[in-house]
Design a protein around this motif. Structure first.
Motif, PDB file in Angstrom:
ATOM      1  N   LEU A  61       0.830  -1.198   0.000  1.00 62.66           N
ATOM      2  CA  LEU A  61       0.000   0.000   0.000  1.00 62.66           C
ATOM      3  C   LEU A  61       0.866   1.251   0.000  1.00 62.66           C
ATOM      4  CD1 LEU A  61      -2.705  -1.075   2.615  1.00 62.66           C
ATOM      5  CD2 LEU A  61      -2.890  -1.127   0.128  1.00 62.66           C
TER       6      LEU A  61
ATOM      7  N   GLU B 170       0.825   5.894  -0.002  1.00 61.10           N
ATOM      8  CA  GLU B 170       0.105   7.128   0.273  1.00 61.10           C
ATOM      9  C   GLU B 170       0.372   8.105  -0.861  1.00 61.10           C
ATOM     10  OE1 GLU B 170      -0.636   7.663   4.979  1.00 61.10           O
ATOM     11  OE2 GLU B 170       1.264   8.460   4.218  1.00 61.10           O
TER      12      GLU B 170
ATOM     13  N   THR C 259      -7.267   9.926  -0.275  1.00 62.95           N
ATOM     14  CA  THR C 259      -8.014   8.956   0.509  1.00 62.95           C
ATOM     15  C   THR C 259      -8.266   7.683  -0.287  1.00 62.95           C
ATOM     16  OG1 THR C 259     -10.099   9.960  -0.197  1.00 62.95           O
ATOM     17  CG2 THR C 259      -9.154  10.732   1.876  1.00 62.95           C
ATOM     18  N   SER C 260      -8.618   6.643   0.446  1.00 59.95           N
ATOM     19  CA  SER C 260      -8.909   5.344  -0.136  1.00 59.95           C
ATOM     20  C   SER C 260     -10.348   5.286  -0.618  1.00 59.95           C
ATOM     21  CB  SER C 260      -8.668   4.253   0.908  1.00 59.95           C
ATOM     22  OG  SER C 260      -9.227   3.022   0.503  1.00 59.95           O
TER      23      SER C 260
ATOM     24  N   GLN D  14     -12.001   2.493  -0.486  1.00 62.63           N
ATOM     25  CA  GLN D  14     -12.638   1.530   0.403  1.00 62.63           C
ATOM     26  C   GLN D  14     -12.993   2.137   1.765  1.00 62.63           C
ATOM     27  OE1 GLN D  14      -9.832   0.596  -1.565  1.00 62.63           O
ATOM     28  NE2 GLN D  14     -11.372  -0.211  -2.960  1.00 62.63           N
TER      29      GLN D  14
ATOM     30  N   SER E 147      -9.025   6.417   5.468  1.00 64.12           N
ATOM     31  CA  SER E 147      -7.705   5.819   5.253  1.00 64.12           C
ATOM     32  C   SER E 147      -6.965   6.526   4.118  1.00 64.12           C
ATOM     33  CB  SER E 147      -7.844   4.335   4.915  1.00 64.12           C
ATOM     34  OG  SER E 147      -6.590   3.779   4.563  1.00 64.12           O
TER      35      SER E 147
ATOM     36  N   GLN F 156      -4.164   4.880   2.886  1.00 64.76           N
ATOM     37  CA  GLN F 156      -3.408   3.772   2.312  1.00 64.76           C
ATOM     38  C   GLN F 156      -4.165   3.226   1.095  1.00 64.76           C
ATOM     39  OE1 GLN F 156      -0.395   2.397   3.557  1.00 64.76           O
ATOM     40  NE2 GLN F 156      -0.336   4.208   4.859  1.00 64.76           N
ATOM     41  N   VAL F 157      -3.506   3.185  -0.053  1.00 66.54           N
ATOM     42  CA  VAL F 157      -4.169   2.746  -1.279  1.00 66.54           C
ATOM     43  C   VAL F 157      -3.290   1.755  -2.047  1.00 66.54           C
ATOM     44  CG1 VAL F 157      -5.487   4.881  -1.497  1.00 66.54           C
ATOM     45  CG2 VAL F 157      -3.266   4.692  -2.594  1.00 66.54           C
TER      46      VAL F 157
END
Length: 243
Positions: free
Chosen positions: A180, A182, A198-199, A201, A205, A207-208
């Motif tokens: 993942l 950023e 942002t993610s 999901q 978060s 983290q992508v």
């Protein structure tokens, strides 16, 4: 063309349902073999208004609530002439796009406010020909008309510099990432993030999973110094995977 092209938009209908876009197609008893659907996406970079309704040939797409600044979703529908109209939640029209949609092509409709704060809907055909199978393919759209040029970073590596406001951008490719990542933007010459991405999901978060061989549109939406629904937001849409 990407090796993974046969998976391009395979989850479009699923993602569209999760986010709230649906084409509201009527059912009938016609036994004629159905035509292949076309695939498209809507990216809402506009901040005025911060909420809107979207109609496809007068069928409301955002069935679960208003479409917010920064929202995006892929979807599928039958080919033919379609009019996408964007309206305030009180029904007042903002802009519309009418085009012939072909099942052999891919499309994106991008909404934004121009420098005069007018609401604009822009249609474009997509081509994924020539994108890398071994690198992360991305383009960056700065859709915020008052933030000025910005730099884009992925995993603390600058991948785009001095990106001014524009609803169009070329595709770029970067080396694969491990796990993942950023992503964030800064003002030119600065290192402190102006806003973090942002993610899809989990909106809380950063983290992508940017994966090699896939194509992503990263976009900045909203207005500088605004708060609430029309604040600056950095988001992405995956054109070739569900992540």
């Amino acid at each position: 063309m990407l090796i993974k092209k046969n998976r391009i938009w395979a989850v479009a209908a699923l993602l569209g349902g999760v986010i709230g876009l649906s084409s509201c197609l009527k059912q009938n008893n016609d036994v004629t073999p159905p035509r292949m659907n076309y695939t498209a996406a809507i990216i809402n970079g506009a901040y005025l208004p911060s909420s809107l309704d979207i109609f496809n040939n007068n069928g409301k797409m955002n069935a679960v609530g208003p479409y917010k600044t920064g929202s995006s979703a892929p979807f599928q529908d039958r080919p033919g002439v379609h009019t996408f109209s964007f309206r305030k939640t009180n029904g007042i029209g903002l802009d519309s796009v009418t085009q012939q949609f072909d099942s052999t092509k891919f499309y994106t409709i991008i909404t934004y406010n121009d420098a005069a704060k007018n609401f604009v809907a822009r249609y474009q055909e997509e081509s994924f020909a020539g994108l890398s199978n071994s690198k992360v393919n991305f383009r960056f759209l700065n859709l915020s008309p008052n933030v000025g040029p910005v730099d884009l970073y992925i995993n603390k590596k600058k991948v785009a510099s001095n990106q001014a406001f524009s609803p169009v951008a070329p595709w770029n490719a970067d080396d694969p990432y491990s796990g993942l990542v950023e992503y964030y933007i800064t003002l030119p010459g600065e290192t402190t993030p102006l806003v973090k991405g942002t993610s899809r999901q989990d909106a809380s978060s950063t983290q992508v999973p940017f994966q090699a061989g896939y194509a992503y549109t990263i976009y900045l939406a909203g207005a500088k110094d605004s708060t609430g629904d029309n604040k600056l937001q950095l988001c992405y849409l995956s054109h070739t995977s569900s992540l």
